[in-house]
Design a protein around this motif. Structure first.
Motif, PDB file in Angstrom:
ATOM      1  N   ASP A  28       0.857  -1.192   0.000  1.00  0.00           N
ATOM      2  CA  ASP A  28       0.000   0.000   0.000  1.00  0.00           C
ATOM      3  C   ASP A  28       0.893   1.243   0.000  1.00  0.00           C
ATOM      4  OD1 ASP A  28      -2.008   1.806   0.185  1.00  0.00           O
ATOM      5  OD2 ASP A  28      -2.509   1.405   2.279  1.00  0.00           O
ATOM      6  N   ILE A  54       1.310   7.001  10.484  1.00  0.00           N
ATOM      7  CA  ILE A  54       1.560   5.750   9.773  1.00  0.00           C
ATOM      8  C   ILE A  54       0.327   4.879   9.919  1.00  0.00           C
ATOM      9  CG2 ILE A  54       3.005   3.686   9.714  1.00  0.00           C
ATOM     10  CD1 ILE A  54       5.227   5.420  10.969  1.00  0.00           C
ATOM     11  N   GLN A  55      -0.300   4.561   8.806  1.00  0.00           N
ATOM     12  CA  GLN A  55      -1.500   3.731   8.869  1.00  0.00           C
ATOM     13  C   GLN A  55      -1.252   2.402   8.188  1.00  0.00           C
ATOM     14  OE1 GLN A  55      -5.019   5.717   7.688  1.00  0.00           O
ATOM     15  NE2 GLN A  55      -4.802   7.283   9.247  1.00  0.00           N
ATOM     16  N   ARG A  77       0.300   4.251   0.349  1.00  0.00           N
ATOM     17  CA  ARG A  77      -0.057   5.307   1.301  1.00  0.00           C
ATOM     18  C   ARG A  77       0.223   4.915   2.746  1.00  0.00           C
ATOM     19  NH1 ARG A  77      -4.567   4.068  -0.981  1.00  0.00           N
ATOM     20  NH2 ARG A  77      -5.013   4.916  -3.016  1.00  0.00           N
ATOM     21  N   SER A  78       0.543   3.623   2.956  1.00  0.00           N
ATOM     22  CA  SER A  78       0.540   3.137   4.332  1.00  0.00           C
ATOM     23  C   SER A  78       1.701   3.627   5.195  1.00  0.00           C
ATOM     24  CB  SER A  78       0.519   1.618   4.340  1.00  0.00           C
ATOM     25  OG  SER A  78       1.731   1.146   3.845  1.00  0.00           O
ATOM     26  N   PHE A  79       2.906   3.521   4.741  1.00  0.00           N
ATOM     27  CA  PHE A  79       4.039   3.758   5.636  1.00  0.00           C
ATOM     28  C   PHE A  79       4.476   5.219   5.552  1.00  0.00           C
ATOM     29  CE2 PHE A  79       8.203   2.083   7.390  1.00  0.00           C
ATOM     30  CZ  PHE A  79       7.637   1.733   8.592  1.00  0.00           C
ATOM     31  N   ARG A 108       0.445  13.088   4.428  1.00  0.00           N
ATOM     32  CA  ARG A 108       0.404  12.007   5.407  1.00  0.00           C
ATOM     33  C   ARG A 108       1.392  12.239   6.540  1.00  0.00           C
ATOM     34  NH1 ARG A 108      -1.799   7.767   6.294  1.00  0.00           N
ATOM     35  NH2 ARG A 108      -3.072   8.112   4.476  1.00  0.00           N
TER      36      ARG A 108
END
Lengths: 154, 138
Positions: A21, B105-106, A23-25, B102
């Motif tokens: 993903d 962290i998601q 966008r995740s980290f 962002r």
């Protein structure tokens, strides 16, 4: 050597999951740089297992057991998947400038290629791990054996 | 025995979690998507791959004739607003933000990918075990 291999494999799997993903980290920058670096680590993984690759390649048709052949085919597919993933990633990169490569094709095509190849490669990674599960279990047993040996020695 | 039952329960949990993740991520659809496209496809909204460029052009001309420029631009503005509103709503719903804004962290999606990864691993381990068991029986 096995310890290095084990740590490398675990970190490869962890980074691969984080890269799934964008966008995740740490965002797209991390995604693109780590994506390039994981390619190098993948090559290192292959280099560490070079003896096996050489052995199976030499006797692929006649002498090889069926399981080794299956692993070999899976490894080739993984290599192709990794190549497609990195190549399409380069074509759609935003934070790193690869425009000088002039890869052509529409942006959406490369995007779909990147998504599909990464999804397929992750599935292949899972199957690869499943087929090498005994090796993973052995790594844990190895530690236990060492503790047991120490206990016996003391 | 209790250990074996425990392992089976954990594996069943992983399989169920993996199947949920598989469906949640539209894994199959996204994996095979590459086999349905060609390199020149542009993915315009409303683009029909079966339609020839001539048909497309003639239909566009027809639309142009019937609608005035002012009407068309009003439609475009309206469509853009709606899509922007939808995107904002979706972003808020999923807790997403743009790539550059962002800060947190998601790992929500990563967890789903982990589930699918585990599903494939567990599936392979058990398929391999069944295969070995059958081989031994023979």
């Amino acid at each position: 050597m096995n310890k290095i291999k084990f740590i490398l494999n675990v970190s490869l799997a962890a980074v691969m999951l984080l890269l799934m993903d964008p966008r995740s980290f740490y965002g797209l920058g991390f995604h693109e740089w780590a994506g390039l670096i994981i390619g190098l680590f993948f090559l290192l993984h292959k280099a560490l297992n070079w003896t096996w690759i050489k052995k199976v390649t030499m006797g692929f048709i006649k002498r090889c057991p069926r399981r080794a052949r299956l692993n070999y085919v899976l490894d080739v597919l993984l290599l192709v998947g990794m190549f497609l993933m990195i190549f399409s990633g380069i074509a759609i990169a935003k934070t790193i400038d690869f425009s000088w490569l002039n890869l052509g094709g529409s942006h959406m095509f490369w995007r779909v290629m990147h998504t599909s190849s990464s999804y397929i490669t992750l599935a292949l990674f899972g199957i690869h791990l499943g087929l090498h599960w005994k090796w993973v279990v052995q790594r844990f047993n190895f530690k236990k054996d060492k503790k047991w040996q120490k206990k016996l020695a003391s | 025995m209790a250990k074996k039952i425990g392992i089976i329960i954990i594996n069943l949990g992983i399989v169920i979690w993996g199947i949920i993740g598989f469906n949640h991520l539209n894994y199959w659809e996204r994996s095979v998507r590459i086999f349905h496209v060609n390199s020149e496809q542009n993915f315009r909204p409303g683009f029909d791959p079966g339609r020839s460029s001539f048909d497309e052009r003639s239909s566009r001309n027809r639309t142009n004739r019937t609608k005035s420029i002012a009407q068309q631009s009003a439609d475009v503005v309206q469509r853009n607003r709606e899509s922007l509103r939808e995107r904002n709503f979706e972003d808020r719903g999923h807790g997403r933000r743009g790539f550059h804004s962002r800060q947190k962290i998601q790992l929500r999606n990563v967890v789903w990918f982990l589930a699918v990864f585990c599903l494939f691993t567990v599936g392979t381990i058990y398929t391999d075990k069944i295969r070995t068991f059958r081989k031994k029986e023979k």
